[in-house]
Design an enzyme around this catalytic site. Structure first.
Site, PDB file in Angstrom:
ATOM      1  N   ARG A 161       0.857  -1.178   0.000  1.00  0.00           N
ATOM      2  CA  ARG A 161       0.000   0.000   0.000  1.00  0.00           C
ATOM      3  C   ARG A 161       0.892   1.226   0.000  1.00  0.00           C
ATOM      4  O   ARG A 161       1.696   1.405   0.911  1.00  0.00           O
ATOM      5  CB  ARG A 161      -0.870  -0.057   1.261  1.00  0.00           C
ATOM      6  CG  ARG A 161      -2.046   0.825   1.218  1.00  0.00           C
ATOM      7  CD  ARG A 161      -2.918   0.551   2.415  1.00  0.00           C
ATOM      8  NE  ARG A 161      -2.318   0.975   3.674  1.00  0.00           N
ATOM      9  CZ  ARG A 161      -3.007   1.358   4.720  1.00  0.00           C
ATOM     10  NH1 ARG A 161      -4.314   1.347   4.689  1.00  0.00           N
ATOM     11  NH2 ARG A 161      -2.409   1.727   5.814  1.00  0.00           N
ATOM     12  N   THR A 214      -0.571   7.598  -1.013  1.00  0.00           N
ATOM     13  CA  THR A 214      -1.894   7.557  -1.657  1.00  0.00           C
ATOM     14  C   THR A 214      -2.802   6.492  -1.037  1.00  0.00           C
ATOM     15  O   THR A 214      -4.006   6.503  -1.266  1.00  0.00           O
ATOM     16  CB  THR A 214      -1.748   7.212  -3.149  1.00  0.00           C
ATOM     17  OG1 THR A 214      -1.194   5.888  -3.242  1.00  0.00           O
ATOM     18  CG2 THR A 214      -0.818   8.189  -3.860  1.00  0.00           C
ATOM     19  N   ASP A 242       0.981  -2.289  12.328  1.00  0.00           N
ATOM     20  CA  ASP A 242       1.362  -2.776  10.995  1.00  0.00           C
ATOM     21  C   ASP A 242       1.623  -4.288  11.081  1.00  0.00           C
ATOM     22  O   ASP A 242       2.602  -4.725  11.698  1.00  0.00           O
ATOM     23  CB  ASP A 242       2.614  -2.032  10.514  1.00  0.00           C
ATOM     24  CG  ASP A 242       2.925  -2.354   9.063  1.00  0.00           C
ATOM     25  OD1 ASP A 242       3.013  -1.429   8.262  1.00  0.00           O
ATOM     26  OD2 ASP A 242       3.076  -3.565   8.736  1.00  0.00           O
ATOM     27  N   ASP A 290       5.067  -5.599   9.653  1.00  0.00           N
ATOM     28  CA  ASP A 290       6.208  -5.249  10.513  1.00  0.00           C
ATOM     29  C   ASP A 290       6.217  -6.080  11.797  1.00  0.00           C
ATOM     30  O   ASP A 290       7.267  -6.541  12.251  1.00  0.00           O
ATOM     31  CB  ASP A 290       6.176  -3.758  10.861  1.00  0.00           C
ATOM     32  CG  ASP A 290       6.643  -2.891   9.702  1.00  0.00           C
ATOM     33  OD1 ASP A 290       7.340  -3.422   8.807  1.00  0.00           O
ATOM     34  OD2 ASP A 290       6.305  -1.697   9.684  1.00  0.00           O
TER      35      ASP A 290
HETATM   36  C1  PRP Z   1      -1.060  -4.186   4.808  1.00  0.00           C
HETATM   37  C2  PRP Z   1      -1.957  -5.377   5.005  1.00  0.00           C
HETATM   38  C3  PRP Z   1      -2.851  -5.316   3.811  1.00  0.00           C
HETATM   39  C4  PRP Z   1      -2.997  -3.835   3.579  1.00  0.00           C
HETATM   40  C5  PRP Z   1      -4.328  -3.409   4.109  1.00  0.00           C
HETATM   41  O1  PRP Z   1      -0.068  -4.474   3.911  1.00  0.00           O
HETATM   42  O2  PRP Z   1      -1.277  -6.581   5.155  1.00  0.00           O
HETATM   43  O3  PRP Z   1      -2.320  -5.953   2.663  1.00  0.00           O
HETATM   44  O4  PRP Z   1      -1.965  -3.184   4.320  1.00  0.00           O
HETATM   45  O5  PRP Z   1      -4.585  -2.085   3.817  1.00  0.00           O
HETATM   46  P1  PRP Z   1      -5.734  -1.629   2.805  1.00  0.00           P
HETATM   47  O6  PRP Z   1      -6.942  -2.444   3.132  1.00  0.00           O
HETATM   48  O7  PRP Z   1      -5.912  -0.179   3.148  1.00  0.00           O
HETATM   49  O8  PRP Z   1      -5.242  -1.850   1.416  1.00  0.00           O
HETATM   50  P2  PRP Z   1       1.098  -3.419   3.549  1.00  0.00           P
HETATM   51  O9  PRP Z   1       0.692  -2.574   2.395  1.00  0.00           O
HETATM   52  O10 PRP Z   1       1.511  -2.704   4.806  1.00  0.00           O
HETATM   53  O11 PRP Z   1       2.236  -4.347   3.006  1.00  0.00           O
HETATM   54  P3  PRP Z   1       3.092  -5.461   3.795  1.00  0.00           P
HETATM   55  O12 PRP Z   1       2.178  -6.636   4.076  1.00  0.00           O
HETATM   56  O13 PRP Z   1       4.152  -5.797   2.792  1.00  0.00           O
HETATM   57  O14 PRP Z   1       3.635  -4.867   5.056  1.00  0.00           O
HETATM   58  N1  URA Z   2      -2.137  -2.355   7.276  1.00  0.00           N
HETATM   59  C1  URA Z   2      -1.744  -2.803   8.485  1.00  0.00           C
HETATM   60  O1  URA Z   2      -0.800  -3.591   8.581  1.00  0.00           O
HETATM   61  N2  URA Z   2      -2.391  -2.360   9.559  1.00  0.00           N
HETATM   62  C2  URA Z   2      -3.427  -1.505   9.488  1.00  0.00           C
HETATM   63  O2  URA Z   2      -3.990  -1.133  10.532  1.00  0.00           O
HETATM   64  C3  URA Z   2      -3.823  -1.046   8.220  1.00  0.00           C
HETATM   65  C4  URA Z   2      -3.167  -1.495   7.128  1.00  0.00           C
END
Ligand code: PRP
Ligand code: URA
Length: 209
Positions: free
Chosen positions: A104, A108, A200, A203
């Site tokens: 994400r 944006t 997160d 993380d």
């Molecule tokens: C997080 C999570 C989802 C997304 C959710 O991933 O695991 O995929 O955010 O957010 P949304 O519903 O607003 O799209 P992230 O983009 O942080 O990537 P990562 O899993 O690589 O940390």
């Molecule tokens: N992605 C995450 O990992 N946590 C949140 O709360 C939202 C998006």
């Protein structure tokens, strides 16, 4: 309109509370996600069709029931979805695994695709799309769109925590996709994080912050 299944099983709720606690470190976080994913898989697969087969017990021949119909594929959205795969596979070891890489954009909040590899017969499978967090719904909605573009139309979305905004987005964009969550939270904050949420997920799972 798709159905939202919220699991209120005490074991799931208890383990999810431990995951939410900011004092919970990556090792325990991973273990808990694994355990909750197994418990969720039990409910997500509740309506899989059965067929009558004949087997022979040590005593006699008998008619009994075994799974029939479409086989399963588990598709985690990278990265955090990876943490749900083993827990589900422990119940359905014959499932195949595909991967969709999305992150994400922090400015944006729009999803950016960087990887997609699905089983060659994914179109013939029931897909469990897994991601712990359904926040704005942008990532899951895009992932469902990628799956449909590749001919996959039997999709269930399995998340740990959802915000109402994310659920509404999936129901609007993909009314054919049922959603399964362990916790329905209150709202999103200004940075698109689920409140109260767990922070997160990627993380915390991989210890990257
Ligand atoms: C997080 C999570 C989802 C997304 C959710 O991933 O695991 O995929 O955010 O957010 P949304 O519903 O607003 O799209 P992230 O983009 O942080 O990537 P990562 O899993 O690589 O940390
Ligand atoms: N992605 C995450 O990992 N946590 C949140 O709360 C939202 C998006």
């Amino acid at each position: 309109m798709s159905t939202v299944h919220v699991f209120d099983h005490p074991l799931i709720t208890h383990k999810l509370s431990l995951m939410r606690d900011k004092k919970t470190g990556p090792k325990e976080f991973r273990e808990l996600l694994n355990e909750i994913s197994t418990l969720m898989a039990y409910e997500v697969t509740r309506d899989l069709p059965l067929e009558t087969v004949e087997i022979e017990t040590p005593i006699c021949k008998t008619q009994t029931k075994m799974l029939s119909g479409k086989k399963l594929a588990i598709v985690p959205i990278l990265r955090a979805g990876l943490g749900m795969v083993d827990g589900i596979m422990s119940l359905v070891p014959a499932a195949k695994v595909g991967h969709i890489g999305l992150y994400r954009d922090p400015q944006t909040l729009e999803p950016v695709e960087y990887y997609c590899k699905l089983p060659s017969d994914a179109q013939d499978r029931e897909i469990l799309l897994v991601d712990p967090m359904l926040a704005t719904g942008g990532s899951s909605s895009a992932a469902i769109g990628f799956l449909k573009k590749r001919g996959c139309f039997n999709i269930r979305l399995v998340c740990l925590i959802a915000a109402p905004e994310g659920v509404a987005r999936i129901q609007k964009d993909h009314p054919d996709v049922d959603i399964f969550v362990a916790g329905m939270d209150d709202h999103l904050n200004d940075h698109g994080y689920i409140v109260p949420g767990l922070g997160d997920a990627g993380d915390r799972l991989f210890g990257t912050k």
